[in-house]
Design a protein around this motif. Structure first.
Motif, mmCIF file in Angstrom:
data_model
loop_
_atom_site.group_PDB
_atom_site.id
_atom_site.type_symbol
_atom_site.label_atom_id
_atom_site.label_comp_id
_atom_site.label_asym_id
_atom_site.label_seq_id
_atom_site.Cartn_x
_atom_site.Cartn_y
_atom_site.Cartn_z
ATOM 1 N N ASP A 75 -1.491 4.429 -24.490
ATOM 2 C CA ASP A 75 -0.969 5.473 -25.298
ATOM 3 C C ASP A 75 -1.690 6.293 -26.072
ATOM 4 O O ASP A 75 -2.648 5.361 -26.790
ATOM 5 N N VAL A 99 -0.398 0.044 -19.997
ATOM 6 C CA VAL A 99 -0.604 1.351 -19.961
ATOM 7 C C VAL A 99 -1.338 1.684 -21.819
ATOM 8 O O VAL A 99 -0.587 1.666 -22.376
ATOM 9 N N HIS A 141 4.993 4.244 -11.508
ATOM 10 C CA HIS A 141 4.835 2.590 -12.170
ATOM 11 C C HIS A 141 6.194 1.629 -13.303
ATOM 12 O O HIS A 141 6.336 2.435 -13.218
ATOM 13 N N GLU A 142 5.456 0.243 -12.727
ATOM 14 C CA GLU A 142 6.487 -0.300 -14.026
ATOM 15 C C GLU A 142 5.141 -0.473 -15.498
ATOM 16 O O GLU A 142 4.100 -1.259 -14.990
ATOM 17 N N ALA A 143 5.655 -0.221 -15.992
ATOM 18 C CA ALA A 143 4.805 -0.134 -17.465
ATOM 19 C C ALA A 143 4.685 -2.304 -18.565
ATOM 20 O O ALA A 143 6.412 -2.389 -18.662
ATOM 21 N N GLN A 195 -0.687 9.119 -21.393
ATOM 22 C CA GLN A 195 -0.664 7.989 -21.312
ATOM 23 C C GLN A 195 -1.138 7.921 -19.794
ATOM 24 O O GLN A 195 -1.201 7.988 -18.817
ATOM 25 N N PHE A 231 0.005 7.872 -16.124
ATOM 26 C CA PHE A 231 1.053 6.725 -15.920
ATOM 27 C C PHE A 231 2.200 8.315 -15.610
ATOM 28 O O PHE A 231 2.266 8.908 -15.895
ATOM 29 N N ASP A 232 2.393 6.827 -14.115
ATOM 30 C CA ASP A 232 4.308 8.290 -13.900
ATOM 31 C C ASP A 232 5.145 6.759 -13.336
ATOM 32 O O ASP A 232 5.130 5.916 -13.060
ATOM 33 N N PRO A 233 6.430 7.444 -14.703
ATOM 34 C CA PRO A 233 7.649 6.207 -14.978
ATOM 35 C C PRO A 233 7.709 6.355 -13.195
ATOM 36 O O PRO A 233 8.725 4.928 -12.814
ATOM 37 N N ASN A 234 8.228 7.043 -12.568
ATOM 38 C CA ASN A 234 8.331 7.184 -11.270
ATOM 39 C C ASN A 234 7.191 6.302 -10.117
ATOM 40 O O ASN A 234 8.074 5.730 -8.805
ATOM 41 N N ARG A 269 2.119 -2.609 -11.159
ATOM 42 C CA ARG A 269 2.438 -3.078 -12.468
ATOM 43 C C ARG A 269 1.515 -2.900 -13.022
ATOM 44 O O ARG A 269 -0.144 -3.060 -12.504
ATOM 45 N N LEU A 323 2.157 -1.667 -23.849
ATOM 46 C CA LEU A 323 2.113 -0.178 -23.877
ATOM 47 C C LEU A 323 1.556 -0.335 -25.196
ATOM 48 O O LEU A 323 1.183 -1.187 -26.217
#
Length: 238
Positions: A206, A204, A166-168, A180, A161-164, A201, A171
């Motif tokens: 955890d 994720v 992906h849009e989670a 993640q 998972f990369d917040p830049n 989208r 969780l």
């Protein structure tokens, strides 16, 4: 009388030899033109003419007079100026090329961004085995075209998972993972170069901590035991 005559003759002779007769025309009216003369103006014009100097007749400074040290410093200064101009021109070309690429990417991203819903429909049709016949040819041609323009599809299961990128959407605690991780993709993401047109989208997973993982493992046998006891009671009732 002879000496005096000699003296006068010698004086006259010296005067005639060195000076001669001087005739000055002091008439205020010019006999040729009939105009009034201005003696002061004539004198001023003669003075100006006497002060004028022909620049072309001034000789150049001999090269032997030029200081060799100053000449070397001038050469170094001009060389540095040329290098500075070359560096500025090179930087200018780089800026122009970078701006040209940025404008092209922006225009391409704006056009391709409007096609993303159509690409989603093509992808869903492929998942349900409905991409057949002429619709299949059109969909594949569209995908090939946007790929040629630099569009890249991303977002797969088990990706980190990369917040830049992906849009989670949610969780979910998941045992057995250390970071993640994407466990489900609801909608793929698209990008052109470094420009993100739409983030992926995803759901994720955890990672659980040691205490949480132990409690989860303890809860699983308890659930199994409850299930078995309920099964036994049901058998006894029968």
């Amino acid at each position: 009388m002879a000496p005096s005559d000699k003296t006068n003759n010698s004086g006259t002779g010296d005067g005639e030899e060195h000076q001669g007769p001087v005739i000055r025309d002091n008439r205020r009216i010019d006999p040729d033109t009939g105009e009034v003369r201005n003696p002061q103006a004539d004198t001023a014009e003669e003075a100006v003419e006497a002060e004028e100097v022909d620049v072309s007749e001034i000789p150049d400074t001999p090269e032997s007079v030029v200081d060799a040290v100053n000449a070397d410093e001038r050469v170094v200064e001009l060389t540095n100026d040329i290098k500075r101009v070359q560096a500025e021109y090179a930087n200018y070309r780089k800026r122009v090329e970078r701006d040209r690429v940025a404008v092209r990417e922006m225009a391409t991203a704006q056009v391709v961004g409007d096609l993303l819903p159509i690409l989603d429909d093509v992808g869903r049709a492929r998942e349900h085995d409905e991409l057949t016949g002429g619709f299949k040819a059109v969909g594949e041609s569209l995908e090939a075209l946007v790929t040629k323009l630099g569009l890249e599809k991303y977002g797969e299961k088990d990706d980190e998972f990369d917040p830049n990128l992906h849009e989670a959407l949610t969780l979910v605690p998941v045992p057995g993972i250390t970071a993640q991780t994407v466990i489900e993709v609801f909608q793929p993401g698209y990008r052109i170069g470094e420009r993100i047109l739409r983030p992926a989208r995803v759901v994720v997973g955890d990672p659980l901590e040691d205490g949480d993982e132990a409690s989860a493992e303890a809860a699983e046998p308890a659930a199994d035991a409850d299930g078995s006891s309920e099964g036994d009671e049901s058998d006894n009732d029968k």
